[in-house]
Design an enzyme around this catalytic site. Structure first.
Site, PDB file in Angstrom:
ATOM      1  N   GLU A  97       5.472   0.473   1.419  1.00 47.88           N
ATOM      2  CA  GLU A  97       6.491  -0.133   2.276  1.00 47.88           C
ATOM      3  C   GLU A  97       7.757   0.710   2.284  1.00 47.88           C
ATOM      4  O   GLU A  97       8.483   0.753   3.279  1.00 47.88           O
ATOM      5  CB  GLU A  97       6.800  -1.564   1.816  1.00 47.88           C
ATOM      6  CG  GLU A  97       7.577  -2.375   2.859  1.00 47.88           C
ATOM      7  CD  GLU A  97       7.618  -3.861   2.534  1.00 47.88           C
ATOM      8  OE1 GLU A  97       6.800  -4.607   3.094  1.00 47.88           O
ATOM      9  OE2 GLU A  97       8.470  -4.260   1.709  1.00 47.88           O
ATOM     10  N   HIS A 155     -16.350   1.550 -12.804  1.00 50.44           N
ATOM     11  CA  HIS A 155     -17.627   1.079 -12.261  1.00 50.44           C
ATOM     12  C   HIS A 155     -17.492   0.669 -10.798  1.00 50.44           C
ATOM     13  O   HIS A 155     -18.345  -0.058 -10.274  1.00 50.44           O
ATOM     14  CB  HIS A 155     -18.139  -0.082 -13.109  1.00 50.44           C
ATOM     15  CG  HIS A 155     -18.414   0.309 -14.522  1.00 50.44           C
ATOM     16  ND1 HIS A 155     -19.629   0.816 -14.934  1.00 50.44           N
ATOM     17  CD2 HIS A 155     -17.614   0.313 -15.624  1.00 50.44           C
ATOM     18  CE1 HIS A 155     -19.579   1.091 -16.229  1.00 50.44           C
ATOM     19  NE2 HIS A 155     -18.360   0.796 -16.670  1.00 50.44           N
ATOM     20  N   LYS A 167       4.806  -9.876  13.070  1.00 49.63           N
ATOM     21  CA  LYS A 167       5.398 -11.202  12.856  1.00 49.63           C
ATOM     22  C   LYS A 167       5.942 -11.774  14.158  1.00 49.63           C
ATOM     23  O   LYS A 167       5.793 -12.963  14.443  1.00 49.63           O
ATOM     24  CB  LYS A 167       6.509 -11.111  11.805  1.00 49.63           C
ATOM     25  CG  LYS A 167       5.974 -10.886  10.404  1.00 49.63           C
ATOM     26  CD  LYS A 167       6.987 -10.583   9.327  1.00 49.63           C
ATOM     27  CE  LYS A 167       8.385 -10.952   9.523  1.00 49.63           C
ATOM     28  NZ  LYS A 167       9.252 -10.639   8.378  1.00 49.63           N
TER      29      LYS A 167
END
Length: 605
Positions: A410, A441, A569
């Site tokens: 960000e 893994h 948004k």
């Protein structure tokens, strides 16, 4: 510039063909400048000032000269390499320290000197001083950036608009202390007279990731009968599952929203309030004053907080010079203080303050955040590495990769410089990670043998918080083994000998060798603390904050805004009424229209 990279590409492809590597790997790596130019063309004129710096040009030539050297060859030439390419900071608490080993990287003295010169030519120290002094370094929002003030344990004056902010910082810290001690002691009572045993933090982004990560990391220092929950996602499932786990009579909700208008946070807050009111009514309990006893606010919007029903005495302020992803040191850390207590929270602040002092006063070549950042620049911009793995070998740090993902991506996920020109180079990396040994893994296969060079930060502790058999030695043996394996690799002859010993022969051996060969020279940093204490964690976080600052300053971008989160948004606010109406829509693009209409025709809400 283009001639340089064309020649460099040819040189590396020829070299990798000789070494038996796939030419396409080198070709893909050195297409990076062209990709940057293509992707940022729409942003306007390119800001090429960085490319014209003498240090940048020097680094280009050094990459061409040394880029194909193995990391191991540096150790063969220099038996003091580990000592010369590592930095240790005393955290001034017991035996605790923070240590960085960056010797397992393609760095030599010439490269290091050029990287240090780059920081000087780009004015990194002057920019850092401007931030520490309260200047408005957030250029697009015309704001100061002063998370360092929140942990300024020296109380040196920090002036913003002619006012020393330390008085306000200390007042809020004292308010947090009073509140958390009342809750932790049992003095604070809910609507039915019961003490509080559940804390539900409702926030998103920096109002969530920081508190979640820190409370998890410092769980050994927590009040174990005070349970912390975190709700961030606007998906009702997140809130519903938390509400199933708490007794509302014994719960305080912390609403973390600077403006008290954040859609996700306010949606969740209203659902929590509705749940409390419904519970009280269903059980014949008065609701008068209930919100004031079960909700507190981390905000600056007094009017909205009061409208919600929260007593403004229990509103904890912070300021516009505190960015969300840098806010865990502020009132946003209230859930952290509730969990670990005031004294431990101050230790957390102190660790960051120690790192701040180190960063502000230490020469670049011995400056831990500086060198961490410069090594990252070297790999991102000259090796074409677009990712950064964060690999904490301590289960308590399992949320650190997600926290650093926001901090870095960000902050430095920008394509425009502060001069409003398109960037000429790659900027912020893609950050990911997982706690060791789980990651081994999952995705280490790609790190060891994939076609991408992924610099790794391994983070571990000398001491464990939980002595269980040989678990900690086993964990750290994997830490050290992975960093060694990434660097050393395994060549064809070593594989051949192993296969012969296993009983394999002939063509079967030759066919298997490429699959079991490790090229090595995969870079990593090793970061160690003595123990994961509040002070050590504060230092680690501040280290990464300053790393982000250094890289952003070199790239010439604003690391302290986040316009990229806004567009989606805004569009969501226009789409929500369409989902509520259930009507067929046609005012978006074809794909979005189709998705909305499919949802509206099939949803049964």
């Amino acid at each position: 510039m283009s001639d340089y990279f064309s020649k460099l590409k040819e040189h590396v492809v020829e070299s990798t063909e000789i070494n038996g590597c796939t030419p396409s790997i080198a070709t893909a790596t050195f297409n990076a400048p062209y990709e940057v130019a293509r992707k940022t063309k729409m942003l306007g004129v390119t800001d090429s000032s960085l490319l014209n710096l003498p240090a940048w040009k020097r680094l280009q030539s050094l990459y061409e000269k040394y880029g194909n050297d193995s990391i191991l060859s540096h150790f063969e030439k220099d038996h003091q390499r580990f000592q010369r390419y590592s930095i240790e900071i005393d955290l001034h608490s017991d035996d605790n320290f923070l240590f960085l080993d960056y010797s397992k990287s393609h760095i030599n003295d010439e490269i290091k000197d050029a990287l240090v010169a780059l920081a000087e030519e780009r004015g990194v120290r002057a920019f850092a001083k401007a931030m520490f002094d309260g200047q408005r370094v957030n250029s697009t929002e015309n704001r100061a950036v002063l998370h360092v003030a929140l942990r300024n344990r020296s109380n040196r004056p920090i002036i913003v608009d002619g006012k020393d902010v330390m008085s306000d910082v200390n007042n809020v810290l004292a308010q947090m202390k009073d509140f958390t001690e009342r809750v932790r002691s049992g003095e604070w009572k809910g609507q039915t007279g019961k003490s509080i045993y559940n804390i539900v933090n409702i926030g998103i982004g920096g109002s969530d990731l920081g508190p979640v990560m820190v409370t998890e990391a410092l769980k050994p220092f927590s009040k174990r009968d005070l349970h912390c929950f975190f709700v961030s996602n606007v998906d009702g499932t997140h809130m519903a599952e938390v509400l199933k786990q708490v007794n509302l009579e014994e719960t305080i909700f912390i609403i973390a929203s600077k403006t008290f208008t954040t859609q996700e946070t306010l949606t969740n807050a209203m659902s929590a309030r509705n749940a409390l009111m419904s519970y009280l009514k269903e059980n014949g309990i008065s609701t008068d004053g209930a919100v004031a006893k079960h909700f507190v606010a981390l905000s600056t919007n007094t009017e909205k907080v009061r409208e919600f029903g929260i007593d403004t005495v229990n509103m904890f302020a912070f300021w516009d010079w505190v960015g969300g992803r840098y806010s865990v040191w502020s009132a946003i850390g209230l859930s952290v203080m509730l969990s670990i207590g005031y004294d431990n929270f101050v230790e957390f602040l102190t660790g960051a303050h120690v790192m701040d002092n180190h960063f502000a006063s230490t020469p670049t070549e011995q400056n831990l955040p500086m060198m961490l950042a410069l090594v990252g620049i070297w790999y991102n911009n000259f090796f074409g590495s677009e990712t950064q793995a964060v690999l904490p070998y301590d289960q308590y740090l399992w949320r650190l990769p997600a926290y650093l993902q926001q901090l870095d991506m960000e902050s430095n996920g920008k394509g425009v410089t502060k001069k409003s020109g398109a960037v000429a180079v790659q900027t912020g990396p893609i950050v990911f990670g997982e706690a060791g040994t789980n990651g081994q893994h999952a995705f280490y296969q790609l790190i060891h043998q994939g076609t991408k060079i992924i610099p790794c930060d391994f983070i571990g502790c000398v001491q464990t918080q939980n002595r269980v058999g040989d678990h900690h030695r086993t964990l750290m043996s994997n830490f050290f083994a992975q960093t060694e394996a990434l660097m050393v690799g395994k060549n064809a002859e070593e594989v051949r000998q192993e296969l012969v010993k296993s009983g394999m022969s002939g063509d079967a051996i030759e066919n298997m060798i490429p699959h079991k060969t490790f090229t090595g020279s995969r870079p990593s940093n090793s970061i160690l603390v003595n123990a994961l204490t509040p002070r050590a964690l504060g230092a680690i976080i501040a280290m990464y904050e300053h790393k982000v600052l250094v890289q952003g300053a070199i790239w010439g971008i604003n690391s302290y805004d986040q316009w990229g989160v806004e567009l989606g948004k805004v569009l969501a606010k226009s789409i929500l009424p369409q989902l509520k109406s259930g009507n067929i829509v046609s005012d978006h693009d074809g794909s979005t229209n189709g998705l909305i209409n499919m949802f509206n025709t099939r949803a049964h809400l």
